[in-house]
Each structure stands twice: as structure tokens, then as C-alpha cells.
Design a protein around this motif. Structure first.
Motif, PDB file in Angstrom:
ATOM      1  N   TRP A 129      10.225  -9.036  -2.398  1.00 32.46           N
ATOM      2  CA  TRP A 129      10.885 -10.345  -2.534  1.00 32.46           C
ATOM      3  C   TRP A 129      12.388 -10.198  -2.388  1.00 32.46           C
ATOM      4  CZ3 TRP A 129      14.539 -12.260  -5.934  1.00 32.46           C
ATOM      5  CH2 TRP A 129      14.819 -13.621  -5.791  1.00 32.46           C
ATOM      6  N   GLU A 130      12.963  -9.158  -2.982  1.00 38.00           N
ATOM      7  CA  GLU A 130      14.407  -8.924  -2.853  1.00 38.00           C
ATOM      8  C   GLU A 130      14.794  -8.782  -1.379  1.00 38.00           C
ATOM      9  OE1 GLU A 130      16.762  -8.929  -5.016  1.00 38.00           O
ATOM     10  OE2 GLU A 130      15.750  -8.850  -6.968  1.00 38.00           O
ATOM     11  N   GLU A 131      14.024  -8.016  -0.628  1.00 34.91           N
ATOM     12  CA  GLU A 131      14.320  -7.817   0.804  1.00 34.91           C
ATOM     13  C   GLU A 131      14.173  -9.132   1.573  1.00 34.91           C
ATOM     14  OE1 GLU A 131      12.777  -3.139   0.984  1.00 34.91           O
ATOM     15  OE2 GLU A 131      11.539  -4.769   1.789  1.00 34.91           O
ATOM     16  N   TYR A 132      13.121  -9.872   1.240  1.00 37.79           N
ATOM     17  CA  TYR A 132      12.863 -11.161   1.894  1.00 37.79           C
ATOM     18  C   TYR A 132      13.988 -12.158   1.594  1.00 37.79           C
ATOM     19  CZ  TYR A 132      10.920 -15.939   1.536  1.00 37.79           C
ATOM     20  OH  TYR A 132      10.726 -17.299   1.568  1.00 37.79           O
ATOM     21  N   ALA A 133      14.410 -12.229   0.314  1.00 34.59           N
ATOM     22  CA  ALA A 133      15.476 -13.160  -0.066  1.00 34.59           C
ATOM     23  C   ALA A 133      16.797 -12.794   0.590  1.00 34.59           C
ATOM     24  CB  ALA A 133      15.622 -13.182  -1.593  1.00 34.59           C
ATOM     25  N   ALA A 143       0.826  -1.218   0.000  1.00 35.55           N
ATOM     26  CA  ALA A 143       0.000   0.000   0.000  1.00 35.55           C
ATOM     27  C   ALA A 143       0.854   1.260   0.000  1.00 35.55           C
ATOM     28  CB  ALA A 143      -0.923   0.004   1.222  1.00 35.55           C
ATOM     29  N   LYS A 144       2.129   1.135   0.323  1.00 35.98           N
ATOM     30  CA  LYS A 144       2.997   2.302   0.416  1.00 35.98           C
ATOM     31  C   LYS A 144       3.529   2.695  -0.964  1.00 35.98           C
ATOM     32  CE  LYS A 144       4.260   1.077   5.140  1.00 35.98           C
ATOM     33  NZ  LYS A 144       5.332   0.681   6.074  1.00 35.98           N
ATOM     34  N   LYS A 145       3.685   3.985  -1.144  1.00 35.83           N
ATOM     35  CA  LYS A 145       4.065   4.530  -2.447  1.00 35.83           C
ATOM     36  C   LYS A 145       5.393   3.949  -2.932  1.00 35.83           C
ATOM     37  CE  LYS A 145       4.532   8.940  -4.863  1.00 35.83           C
ATOM     38  NZ  LYS A 145       4.476  10.411  -4.742  1.00 35.83           N
ATOM     39  N   GLY A 146       5.410   3.466  -4.169  1.00 42.42           N
ATOM     40  CA  GLY A 146       6.622   2.972  -4.803  1.00 42.42           C
ATOM     41  C   GLY A 146       6.995   1.549  -4.452  1.00 42.42           C
ATOM     42  N   VAL A 147       6.302   0.914  -3.526  1.00 43.29           N
ATOM     43  CA  VAL A 147       6.655  -0.441  -3.101  1.00 43.29           C
ATOM     44  C   VAL A 147       6.024  -1.460  -4.047  1.00 43.29           C
ATOM     45  CG1 VAL A 147       6.487  -2.155  -1.253  1.00 43.29           C
ATOM     46  CG2 VAL A 147       6.874   0.254  -0.698  1.00 43.29           C
ATOM     47  N   THR A 148       6.834  -2.405  -4.522  1.00 37.81           N
ATOM     48  CA  THR A 148       6.352  -3.456  -5.415  1.00 37.81           C
ATOM     49  C   THR A 148       6.618  -4.819  -4.788  1.00 37.81           C
ATOM     50  OG1 THR A 148       8.459  -3.675  -6.590  1.00 37.81           O
ATOM     51  CG2 THR A 148       6.891  -2.020  -7.424  1.00 37.81           C
ATOM     52  N   LEU A 149       5.937  -5.827  -5.307  1.00 31.52           N
ATOM     53  CA  LEU A 149       6.165  -7.182  -4.797  1.00 31.52           C
ATOM     54  C   LEU A 149       7.585  -7.639  -5.110  1.00 31.52           C
ATOM     55  CD1 LEU A 149       4.773  -9.471  -3.310  1.00 31.52           C
ATOM     56  CD2 LEU A 149       4.056 -10.416  -5.523  1.00 31.52           C
ATOM     57  N   ALA A 150       8.137  -7.212  -6.237  1.00 30.11           N
ATOM     58  CA  ALA A 150       9.513  -7.578  -6.589  1.00 30.11           C
ATOM     59  C   ALA A 150      10.497  -7.017  -5.546  1.00 30.11           C
ATOM     60  CB  ALA A 150       9.864  -7.058  -7.974  1.00 30.11           C
ATOM     61  N   LEU A 151      10.290  -5.776  -5.119  1.00 33.27           N
ATOM     62  CA  LEU A 151      11.153  -5.185  -4.103  1.00 33.27           C
ATOM     63  C   LEU A 151      11.040  -5.950  -2.793  1.00 33.27           C
ATOM     64  CD1 LEU A 151      12.948  -2.942  -2.896  1.00 33.27           C
ATOM     65  CD2 LEU A 151      10.845  -1.638  -2.489  1.00 33.27           C
ATOM     66  N   SER A 173      11.071 -18.751  -4.246  1.00 36.34           N
ATOM     67  CA  SER A 173      11.413 -18.005  -5.457  1.00 36.34           C
ATOM     68  C   SER A 173      10.374 -16.903  -5.638  1.00 36.34           C
ATOM     69  CB  SER A 173      11.401 -18.928  -6.676  1.00 36.34           C
ATOM     70  OG  SER A 173      10.075 -19.373  -6.947  1.00 36.34           O
ATOM     71  N   TYR A 174      10.690 -15.942  -6.497  1.00 36.57           N
ATOM     72  CA  TYR A 174       9.725 -14.849  -6.712  1.00 36.57           C
ATOM     73  C   TYR A 174       8.385 -15.362  -7.226  1.00 36.57           C
ATOM     74  CZ  TYR A 174       7.426 -10.737  -8.540  1.00 36.57           C
ATOM     75  OH  TYR A 174       6.487  -9.781  -8.806  1.00 36.57           O
ATOM     76  N   PRO A 175       8.351 -16.273  -8.245  1.00 33.16           N
ATOM     77  CA  PRO A 175       7.053 -16.781  -8.713  1.00 33.16           C
ATOM     78  C   PRO A 175       6.273 -17.497  -7.610  1.00 33.16           C
ATOM     79  CG  PRO A 175       8.734 -17.224 -10.351  1.00 33.16           C
ATOM     80  CD  PRO A 175       9.450 -16.757  -9.118  1.00 33.16           C
TER      81      PRO A 175
END
Length: 284
Positions: free
Chosen positions: A19-23, A9-17, A32-34
Motif C-alpha cells: 500500500w505504501e508503494e501504491y500510495a 508470496a515473496k519473502k518479507g512483503v506485506t500488504l502494508a508495504l 486508503s489502506y483499509p
């Protein structure tokens, strides 16, 4: 998954970002991302319809009147009248405001929004009311014509007004759910109580409203109040120094003595406007 939903919900945040932080945090053991995307979509699809939509933090406030009425009994005459329940909620957190009014006319729509924004302690970027004739003077899919007073009220708080489109149920799924929750958890518990004034009814409504906002939401692992304080509120607009003062507008022609007549009173205007039609703004 609730964490992902809040962060998205926060501006500019994507699921890809995310996932990168989580990984990075779990380098030896992570989806994996998928896989993460599929799990998030499955979790999101299990939420209520109004919660599945992507609502950006602090962006939008939805508003409408509930269909169910609240009975008010005149203590002196025993005459029964029915009050309408105004409901407003924030898009992401579903944080809700509710108040009973004597009607659904323009002054009540204005007061409801002014009081809701005061209750939130900040203003949304967008106001999305239903499509009532009190607010929308000419319906249009792309550029509806709005009542002048409502437009001025929204501008006072720095908000844009985008009414729900006619026959577009997704536009108002959020507020329809908020109205349903208000009818279920505010009006229904009060159904057997007798109120002798709007003030008395609104006191009871405030008590039920606090309970509703502090109740944990299914699937979100947090209450409306917690989500509002943590996500919506920081992204909203600051309030002006004073709340909006209700005003109406009319056209009047300037007389030869460079005065205009407004409800039996005469006001002077610059002499060069003699004979011209001017707009008059009237406050209470």
C-alpha cells in the motif's frame, strides 16, 4: 489484485508495504489502506479454495497420486493393467508435474519426486506429500515417522518433509486441486486412447501437461508457467550435481570374519565391529 497476490508470496512483503508503494505512485488518487485491504480480501475470496491460502514463493511442493487410473494394454497378450498418475505442484504458482507409474509403492513415490524436482529445475524448501503408508511409517500430528529412503531423498535436495496431517483437509487442498485439474485436463482427454506402454502414455501426458501449465488461470491473469518462472523458481533451492539414487536400508550382524552378508554377497567392514549389528545401505 493479482499483482498484490504475487508480491505477497515473496519473502518479507506485506500488504502494508504494498500500500505504501501504491500510495507513493498515485499520491493524488489512491485507496486508503483499509479500502485496499477490503478489496484484496474480496478478490482473494473469489479464488479457488487452494489459491486463497498464502503460499510463499518457492517454499512448498505438494504431491499425491490421483484416484483415477490409466489403462495400459499389453500389445502381445492384450492383458490390461492400470497405471497410477503421480501429481506434484508448487504452492504459489500451481505449476504442475505429472507422470504415470505402475504402482503407488515406495520406488514410484521416490521416482515421482526426483523427476518432479528435475522438471522444476530447482528444489522446494518443503515437500508435503499426502500421508501414504509408503512414506509415513508412523502417523503423528507433530512428528510423524518417515520412511528412511524418503527422508534421505529429501535431504539430498536440502528439503524438509512435512506430510499432510490426517483429517486436515486444508493441508492438502492445493494438491487435491492439482489432482482434480490433472484428472480433468490430462486423464479425461486421454480416456479414449489406447496405450501399449507406460512410455507411450507418459509421452501423451507430457503433451497435456504442457498445455495445462501454459493455460491462463482464472483470476490470476497469468499461466502456471509464467507464475512459476516469475515467482516460485527464483526462490527455490539449487539442484545438487546429481539426482538422488534410490537406496534401501536393512540391519545385518557382522560375522566373526568381519564380513556382512547382503543378498548373497559378502562385504568386509572394520574388524572392531565383529558381533555388532550395523545398518546396510543398498543401491540398485
Amino acid at each position: 489484485m493479482a499483482y498484490l497476490h504475487r508480491e505477497l508470496a515473496k519473502k518479507g512483503v506485506t500488504l502494508a508495504l504494498l500500500w505504501e508503494e501504491y500510495a507513493a505512485e498515485h499520491p493524488q488518487d489512491h485507496y486508503s489502506y483499509p479500502q485496499l485491504a477490503r478489496r484484496y480480501r474480496a478478490w482473494r475470496d473469489g479464488l479457488e479454495v487452494s489459491m486463497r491460502q498464502v503460499h510463499k514463493a518457492g517454499e512448498r511442493m505438494y504431491s499425491d497420486f490421483a484416484g483415477e487410473k490409466l489403462r495400459i494394454v499389453d500389445a502381445k497378450t492384450g492383458e490390461i493393467s492400470y497405471a497410477s498418475l503421480f501429481v506434484a505442484c508448487m504452492g504459489f504458482s500451481s505449476y504442475t508435474y505429472a507422470e504415470a507409474f505402475p504402482s503407488e509403492q515406495l520406488p514410484c513415490w521416490i521416482a515421482g519426486h526426483v523427476n518432479a524436482i528435475s522438471f522444476f529445475g530447482a528444489a522446494p524448501h518443503i515437500i508435503t506429500p499426502d500421508n501414504p503408508k509408503a512414506i509415513v511409517t508412523r502417523a503423528c500430528r507433530y512428528e510423524p515417522e518417515l520412511n528412511r529412503t524418503f527422508s534421505e531423498m529429501a535431504a539430498h535436495y536440502g528439503c524438509v518433509v512435512i506430510p499432510a496431517r490426517v483429517r486436515k483437509p486444508k493441508d492438502k487442498a492445493k494438491v487435491e486441486n492439482a489432482v482434480l485439474q490433472a484428472e480433468r485436463w490430462i486423464l479425461a482427454p486421454l480416456r479414449n486412447r489406447t496405450f501399449f506402454s507406460l512410455d507411450e502414455a507418459n509421452q501423451a501426458i507430457r503433451e497435456r501437461l504442457a498445455w495445462l501449465n501454459n493455460r491462463r488461470m482464472r483470476g490470476m491473469e497469468a499461466s502456471r508457467s509464467e507464475l512459476f518462472a516469475g515467482v516460485d523458481r527464483p526462490a527455490m533451492l539449487p539442484l545438487p550435481t546429481r539426482p538422488y539414487e534410490y537406496a534401501t536400508f536393512k540391519r545385518a550382524r557382522v560375522n566373526i570374519d568381519y564380513h556382512v552378508e547382503v543378498e548373497g554377497h559378502y562385504y568386509s567392514v572394520p574388524y572392531r565391529l565383529v558381533g555388532e549389528e550395523v545398518e546396510v545401505r543398498m543401491t540398485r
